[in-house]
Design a protein around this motif. Structure first.
Motif, mmCIF file in Angstrom:
data_model
loop_
_atom_site.group_PDB
_atom_site.id
_atom_site.type_symbol
_atom_site.label_atom_id
_atom_site.label_comp_id
_atom_site.label_asym_id
_atom_site.label_seq_id
_atom_site.Cartn_x
_atom_site.Cartn_y
_atom_site.Cartn_z
ATOM 1 N N SER A 1 0.836 -1.205 0.000
ATOM 2 C CA SER A 1 0.000 0.000 0.000
ATOM 3 C C SER A 1 0.871 1.254 0.000
ATOM 4 N N GLN A 2 1.964 1.227 0.746
ATOM 5 C CA GLN A 2 2.872 2.374 0.769
ATOM 6 C C GLN A 2 3.514 2.587 -0.601
ATOM 7 N N LYS A 3 3.806 1.501 -1.292
ATOM 8 C CA LYS A 3 4.368 1.609 -2.635
ATOM 9 C C LYS A 3 3.390 2.325 -3.563
ATOM 10 N N VAL A 4 2.130 1.946 -3.493
ATOM 11 C CA VAL A 4 1.105 2.571 -4.335
ATOM 12 C C VAL A 4 0.931 4.042 -3.970
ATOM 13 N N ALA A 5 0.834 4.327 -2.666
ATOM 14 C CA ALA A 5 0.619 5.700 -2.219
ATOM 15 C C ALA A 5 1.806 6.594 -2.545
ATOM 16 N N SER A 6 3.015 6.078 -2.356
ATOM 17 C CA SER A 6 4.206 6.856 -2.670
ATOM 18 C C SER A 6 4.253 7.183 -4.157
ATOM 19 N N TYR A 7 3.950 6.213 -4.973
ATOM 20 C CA TYR A 7 4.002 6.391 -6.429
ATOM 21 C C TYR A 7 3.030 7.478 -6.888
ATOM 22 N N LYS B 1 -2.045 17.567 -2.678
ATOM 23 C CA LYS B 1 -0.625 17.362 -3.006
ATOM 24 C C LYS B 1 0.248 17.349 -1.757
ATOM 25 N N THR B 2 -0.283 16.669 -0.727
ATOM 26 C CA THR B 2 0.482 16.462 0.498
ATOM 27 C C THR B 2 0.944 15.005 0.549
ATOM 28 N N ASP B 3 1.469 14.589 1.685
ATOM 29 C CA ASP B 3 2.110 13.275 1.806
ATOM 30 C C ASP B 3 1.063 12.150 1.835
ATOM 31 N N ALA B 4 0.947 11.427 0.735
ATOM 32 C CA ALA B 4 -0.039 10.353 0.649
ATOM 33 C C ALA B 4 0.341 9.158 1.517
ATOM 34 N N VAL B 5 1.634 8.921 1.713
ATOM 35 C CA VAL B 5 2.053 7.804 2.564
ATOM 36 C C VAL B 5 1.691 8.083 4.016
ATOM 37 N N ALA B 6 1.914 9.308 4.455
ATOM 38 C CA ALA B 6 1.511 9.674 5.821
ATOM 39 C C ALA B 6 -0.002 9.542 5.973
#
Length: 462
Positions: free
Chosen positions: A252-258, A434-439
């Protein structure tokens, strides 16, 4: 077309269990409720005899069937022709969430529920957790497994092999793209997500009015499809009261980071979908691709007619170039409500409606639902269609092949409405802002966990 719509209408597990009298959920033994002197709900360990089934199907019975599929009369007529003693009363109780709200109300009241009901794949756990769906194994459902795409059977099955519904249609995810825009900018069809990101930067730099794609900040259903493709395991039910919630696992973090990085770079858009401006964007060439499901090609051809002939279809780009994997977005099933007094007839209707070849063909050709049966997905009459909107490409064949690559292990939570609301307020908001999607994944995790615990679930993380 059948797409998934996630909305907020949370169900209190404690409140429902109180109404249900504290019944054991999920793997409970099925209660007998009788139907014209024949057993209505049999033990999952014992199949009904053919004489029991034949006897029930020869007795005058009226079934109430809730569905939002339009003009389904021909499919129903095929069933009534085979079983003339059985009449089916078709009711449109609303689409998706509107129907589910009415169904929950009827179940809690103990009256007014249908015999048979259309339920999307992702909402099956919402109703199995309340012990509301009939296990169809005793009525012959297990024999149908080989007729359906393998991953769909996993979506309708319970932890102990229960069959809670029969697959109807699906939404394997692929990519629709503007061949003319790709050609004008020297972009090859991306086969990996790395290639996709490179193309996104290249295209937007060359023409700031065009984005390679739009990731809607209000579309948790599509996001779950992307998680599905990435082999994320956001929800795993251990039993009826225990769930592992891990929406911020590594996948999930991979998807959100991307997607978060592409959104922050401004090379993809995050417009709300199914809005006037979104439709305009397609017609005016704002989006060069649409990451969508198998229902998308028909939907787009009716919504972006100004771009006819310019679109093509391809599989989703891959995280691992050595394998082809996809997720699913949308699709429905036919389930039998456990309180029905006509379980045999209802179970036979659910099975016939979705496994009969003529019915399946009608759903594909009349309602344009994307098939769940292997036979129809291999039928040249279906896969060989070459619509002019896609330049004569056999788009159905593309998505039929994608259907075979859908990851079979993805699971859904029993409180999907709340999950969707929390996603929109956290991850969706991060993409839009456009903020931190992983957070934001961590915030989503926290909100889901708190909600689940407040509803009486034991929540684990892995």
């Amino acid at each position: 077309m059948s797409r998934s719509i996630f909305v907020s209408s949370p169900l209190s597990r404690r409140r429902f269990l109180g109404v249900a009298g504290g019944a054991v959920l999920g793997t409970a033994a099925l209660a007998a409720c009788g139907s014209s002197g024949t057993p209505a709900a049999a033990s999952s360990a014992s199949a009904l005899s053919q004489s029991d089934i034949d006897g029930a199907m020869s007795k005058p019975t009226t079934l109430t069937f809730w569905t939002w599929v339009s003009d389904i009369s021909e499919e129903v007529a095929l069933f009534e022709k085979k079983y003339p003693a059985i009449k089916v009363n078709v009711v449109n109780a609303g689409q998706g969430s509107a129907q589910y709200t009415k169904l929950r109300t009827a179940l809690q009241a103990g009256s007014g529920a249908p015999d048979v009901c259309q339920i999307e794949y992702q909402y099956i756990p919402t109703f199995t957790i309340t012990d509301s769906l009939l296990d169809l194994r005793p009525y012959g459902a297990s024999a149908l497994r080989g007729k359906f795409v393998d991953w769909t059977w996993g979506q309708v099955s319970g932890p102990n092999g229960e069959v809670f519904a029969i697959p109807q249609d699906t939404g394997p995810m692929g990519m629709l793209y503007r061949a003319d825009i790709f050609e004008a900018h020297g972009i090859s069809v991306p086969t990996t997500w790395d290639e996709f990101a490179t193309a996104a930067h290249k295209l937007h730099a060359a023409d700031p009015s065009v984005y390679l794609t739009n990731i809607s900040a209000n579309e948790p259903a599509g996001w779950h499809g992307l998680l599905w493709q990435a082999n994320a395991k956001p929800y795993v039910m251990t039993d009826s009261s225990t769930i592992t919630v891990n929406v911020d696992d590594a996948a999930s973090q991979k998807v959100a980071s991307y997607w978060g990085e592409l959104a922050q770079a401004g090379v993809i858009s995050t417009d709300p979908d199914f809005t006037d401006s979104w439709y305009t964007g397609f017609n005016q060439g704002k989006y060069a691709t649409w990451l969508t499901a198998a229902w998308g090609p028909l939907f787009l051809s009716g919504s972006a007619q100004a771009t006819s002939g310019k679109w093509r279809a391809a599989p989703l780009p891959q995280w691992d170039s050595s394998s082809q994997v996809s997720g699913n977005w949308g699709g429905s099933t036919t389930a039998v409500i456990k309180s029905t007094p006509n379980a045999i007839a209802a179970a036979q209707f659910a099975q016939f409606l979705n496994s009969d070849p003529d019915c399946a063909s009608l759903f594909a050709s009349k309602q344009f639902l994307f098939p769940s049966t292997k036979a129809l997905l291999a039928d040249a009459g279906f896969t060989g269609q070459a619509p002019a909107f896609y330049g004569g490409q056999q788009v159905n064949e593309v998505f039929a092949k994608i259907s075979d690559t859908v990851n079979p292990t993805f699971q859904w939570p029993p409180f999907l409405d709340q999950v969707a609301t929390d996603w929109t307020n956290t991850v969706g908001k991060a993409l839009a802002d456009k903020t931190d999607a992983v957070a934001a994944l961590g915030q989503w995790q926290s909100q889901i966990t708190s909600y689940a615990q407040n509803q009486g679930f034991t929540v684990h993380t892995s």
